[in-house]
Design an enzyme around this catalytic site. Structure first.
Site, PDB file in Angstrom:
ATOM      1  N   SER A 190     -26.053  13.189   1.105  1.00  0.00           N
ATOM      2  CA  SER A 190     -24.836  12.457   0.741  1.00  0.00           C
ATOM      3  C   SER A 190     -25.070  10.964   0.836  1.00  0.00           C
ATOM      4  O   SER A 190     -25.365  10.433   1.904  1.00  0.00           O
ATOM      5  CB  SER A 190     -23.687  12.861   1.664  1.00  0.00           C
TER       6      SER A 190
ATOM      7  N   ARG B 206     -12.549  13.338 -12.928  1.00  0.00           N
ATOM      8  CA  ARG B 206     -13.685  13.880 -13.705  1.00  0.00           C
ATOM      9  C   ARG B 206     -13.325  15.187 -14.408  1.00  0.00           C
ATOM     10  O   ARG B 206     -13.775  15.444 -15.524  1.00  0.00           O
ATOM     11  CB  ARG B 206     -14.910  14.072 -12.809  1.00  0.00           C
TER      12      ARG B 206
ATOM     13  N   GLY C 298     -12.750   8.919  -2.010  1.00  0.00           N
ATOM     14  CA  GLY C 298     -13.614   9.405  -0.931  1.00  0.00           C
ATOM     15  C   GLY C 298     -14.729   8.426  -0.607  1.00  0.00           C
ATOM     16  O   GLY C 298     -15.050   8.197   0.568  1.00  0.00           O
TER      17      GLY C 298
ATOM     18  N   ASP D 253     -21.635  14.674  -9.537  1.00  0.00           N
ATOM     19  CA  ASP D 253     -20.534  14.096 -10.319  1.00  0.00           C
ATOM     20  C   ASP D 253     -20.560  14.520 -11.785  1.00  0.00           C
ATOM     21  O   ASP D 253     -19.538  14.465 -12.468  1.00  0.00           O
ATOM     22  CB  ASP D 253     -20.574  12.561 -10.255  1.00  0.00           C
TER      23      ASP D 253
ATOM     24  N   GLN E  26     -22.738   8.866   0.493  1.00  0.00           N
ATOM     25  CA  GLN E  26     -21.604   8.294   1.225  1.00  0.00           C
ATOM     26  C   GLN E  26     -21.880   8.296   2.724  1.00  0.00           C
ATOM     27  O   GLN E  26     -21.587   7.318   3.424  1.00  0.00           O
ATOM     28  CB  GLN E  26     -20.340   9.114   0.949  1.00  0.00           C
TER      29      GLN E  26
ATOM     30  N   LYS F 149     -15.023  18.093  -3.294  1.00  0.00           N
ATOM     31  CA  LYS F 149     -14.744  16.899  -4.105  1.00  0.00           C
ATOM     32  C   LYS F 149     -13.229  16.699  -4.205  1.00  0.00           C
ATOM     33  O   LYS F 149     -12.478  17.275  -3.421  1.00  0.00           O
ATOM     34  CB  LYS F 149     -15.407  17.038  -5.474  1.00  0.00           C
TER      35      LYS F 149
ATOM     36  N   ARG G 244     -13.982  21.624  -7.126  1.00  0.00           N
ATOM     37  CA  ARG G 244     -14.506  21.526  -8.496  1.00  0.00           C
ATOM     38  C   ARG G 244     -15.323  22.743  -8.918  1.00  0.00           C
ATOM     39  O   ARG G 244     -15.558  22.925 -10.109  1.00  0.00           O
ATOM     40  CB  ARG G 244     -15.383  20.276  -8.647  1.00  0.00           C
TER      41      ARG G 244
ATOM     42  N   LYS H  78     -19.009   2.505 -10.062  1.00  0.00           N
ATOM     43  CA  LYS H  78     -18.078   2.658  -8.929  1.00  0.00           C
ATOM     44  C   LYS H  78     -18.837   2.544  -7.609  1.00  0.00           C
ATOM     45  O   LYS H  78     -18.379   1.887  -6.678  1.00  0.00           O
ATOM     46  CB  LYS H  78     -17.401   4.036  -9.042  1.00  0.00           C
ATOM     47  N   SER H  79     -20.002   3.177  -7.523  1.00  0.00           N
ATOM     48  CA  SER H  79     -20.773   3.126  -6.270  1.00  0.00           C
ATOM     49  C   SER H  79     -21.160   1.693  -5.924  1.00  0.00           C
ATOM     50  O   SER H  79     -21.004   1.238  -4.785  1.00  0.00           O
ATOM     51  CB  SER H  79     -22.043   3.974  -6.401  1.00  0.00           C
TER      52      SER H  79
HETATM   53  C1  S3P Z   1     -21.079   8.516  -4.079  1.00  0.00           C
HETATM   54  C2  S3P Z   1     -21.726   9.606  -3.611  1.00  0.00           C
HETATM   55  C3  S3P Z   1     -21.509  10.979  -4.098  1.00  0.00           C
HETATM   56  C4  S3P Z   1     -20.661  11.009  -5.350  1.00  0.00           C
HETATM   57  C5  S3P Z   1     -19.534  10.029  -5.323  1.00  0.00           C
HETATM   58  C6  S3P Z   1     -20.079   8.618  -5.165  1.00  0.00           C
HETATM   59  C7  S3P Z   1     -21.386   7.189  -3.509  1.00  0.00           C
HETATM   60  O1  S3P Z   1     -20.848  11.730  -3.090  1.00  0.00           O
HETATM   61  O2  S3P Z   1     -20.141  12.303  -5.565  1.00  0.00           O
HETATM   62  O3  S3P Z   1     -18.796  10.073  -6.528  1.00  0.00           O
HETATM   63  O4  S3P Z   1     -21.075   6.166  -4.138  1.00  0.00           O
HETATM   64  O5  S3P Z   1     -21.960   7.155  -2.413  1.00  0.00           O
HETATM   65  P1  S3P Z   1     -21.663  12.418  -1.872  1.00  0.00           P
HETATM   66  O6  S3P Z   1     -22.123  11.342  -0.986  1.00  0.00           O
HETATM   67  O7  S3P Z   1     -20.626  13.288  -1.225  1.00  0.00           O
HETATM   68  O8  S3P Z   1     -22.751  13.198  -2.508  1.00  0.00           O
END
Ligand code: S3P
Length: 421
Positions: free
Chosen positions: A164, A383, A89, A308, A166, A335, A339, A19-20
């Protein structure tokens, strides 16, 4: 949906594209100046939202059996546009970054009930320092979020306060469209997808360590090159079946073509030191896990980067004989649902004892498969729903509420589960 108990977790499983990586290759392709081909993209709804999002920003895409074609040229339409990111997110935060660097113009972001409540100030704060403007709901800049991208965005030097990927990704995507260099410093190594994939697209991004050991990424503004991408399989989806393989008597699960990034594999170290038998291929892309013993564990949140895999590790804690502890996992509260509370609730519903103390979660396991058959599920949390289904399938079954939640990341989850009886 009824989940039956007594599954045998023996065999090879295929899991979706990561997914990332999927969100990021779509955005990199959309920001490029040519036509890219992507194979093995995640087939979940989250990634579909990102694809629909770039289409609404003037990018043409087409999908056939061998993959997705994405043309570059993402731009902000005159008069603004509203993008609905659903439950995603990661898609939202990365896309806000990408949009902030493509001004002038304005985009309004919306999402489902869960996404609407998640804090966006962690990205709006650094992106405001770069010159973008935001109007969100409440103190934490929740959805709907109006992003106004300036004509000129300035690069910044930013220390990410809460680790993070993200946030790091949002700043780096914005930095592509800035007029000066952007530097991001992270004390804890988070997943490397953004920097690795941008580097693969010819963007000038370098990585160093400062004297404290923190990772420092320096990015020059630029346009990514269009190219062919092949997305690796998602370790966080693989985790559900790998952990189940280790928990199931005579279980053995093998999964291939996985992402190698060490920041994704903390959960495997946790179960390995707690009794699972783990075999990794030399290139780290093939993992086989089989049943050994099931001991309780203690882990710090920094080991499970991104957190995750806490829901599936909670399943391990439920079945271990003794007390397992997650330390410093307060970020779980932000999350798809809270969670931290959800993991404690799941443990309790399957007969274990759970307590939350500040940012720590402690679970006293039952020392074997659960005999409870709860009615369980979370409407907006893929999840938690998958972890509940795995617990039930190792025990006496359950009634699963909101089984459709898995569609955001793993639409074929129940087929994979059914194939392992
Ligand atoms: C992700 C970062 C993680 C993870 C999310 C995917 C990403 O979140 O929990 O499922 O692809 O950058 P955080 O950046 O909040 O840790």
């Amino acid at each position: 949906m009824r989940i039956s108990g007594d599954h045998q977790f023996i065999g090879q499983v295929d899991v979706p594209g990561d997914k990332s990586e999927s969100h990021r290759v779509i955005l990199i392709s959309a920001l490029s100046d040519g036509i890219s081909r992507i194979s093995d993209l995640s087939n979940g709804e989250d990634v579909a939202r990102t694809l629909a999002g770039v289409e609404a920003l003037g990018v043409s895409t087409s999908t056939d059996t061998s993959g997705v074609t994405v043309s570059g040229g993402l731009h902000l339409p005159h008069g603004g546009v509203t993008l609905d990111l659903g439950n995603s997110g990661t898609g939202l935060r990365l896309m806000v970054g990408a949009v902030a660097g493509r001004g002038p113009g304005s985009v309004t972001f919306t999402g489902d009930e869960s996404l609407t409540l998640r804090p966006m100030d962690r990205i709006t704060s650094p992106l405001s320092q770069m010159g973008a403007h935001f109007r969100g709901s409440g103190e934490r800049q929740g959805l709907p979020l109006v992003v106004t991208a300036p004509t000129e965005l300035t690069g910044i030097s930013y220390d990410v306060p809460v680790p993070s990927a993200q946030v790091k990704g949002a700043i780096l995507f914005a930095g592509l469209g800035a007029t000066s260099v952007t530097t991001v410093r992270e004390k804890v190594d988070t997943r490397q997808a953004t920097e690795e994939l941008l580097g693969n697209a010819g963007v000038a991004i370098t990585e160093t360590r400062d004297s404290s050991g923190a990772r420092v990424l320096t990015l020059e503004p630029g346009v990514p090159q269009a190219r062919e991408w092949s997305v690796s399989r998602d370790p966080s989806q693989a985790a559900f079946f790998l952990v189940a393989g280790a928990l199931s008597p005579s279980g053995c699960i093998r999964i291939e073509n996985l992402v190698r990034d060490p920041a994704r594999w903390g959960f495997l170290d946790v179960i390995e030191r707690s009794g699972a038998r783990v075999v990794r291929s030399d290139d780290g892309r093939v993992i086989e896990v089989s049943h050994g013993t099931v001991l309780p564990f203690t882990t710090d949140g920094a080991e499970i980067v991104g957190l995750d895999e806490v829901p599936i590790l909670t399943v391990w804690a439920i079945m271990a004989n003794g007390t397992s502890t997650f330390i410093n996992v307060g970020e779980l509260r932000h999350k798809e649902v809270d969670r931290l509370a959800a993991c404690a609730e799941m443990a309790t519903l399957f007969g274990a004892t759970a307590s939350i103390d500040g940012d720590n979660l402690q679970i006293v396991g039952i020392g074997g498969p659960p005999s409870q058959q709860p009615s369980i599920g979370w409407r907006h949390d893929h999840r938690m729903v998958m972890a509940s289904a795995i617990t039930a399938s190792l025990g006496a079954g359950c009634h699963l509420e909101h089984p459709e939640a898995v569609n955001s990341s793993f639409p074929t989850f129940y087929d994979a589960l059914d194939s392992l009886r």
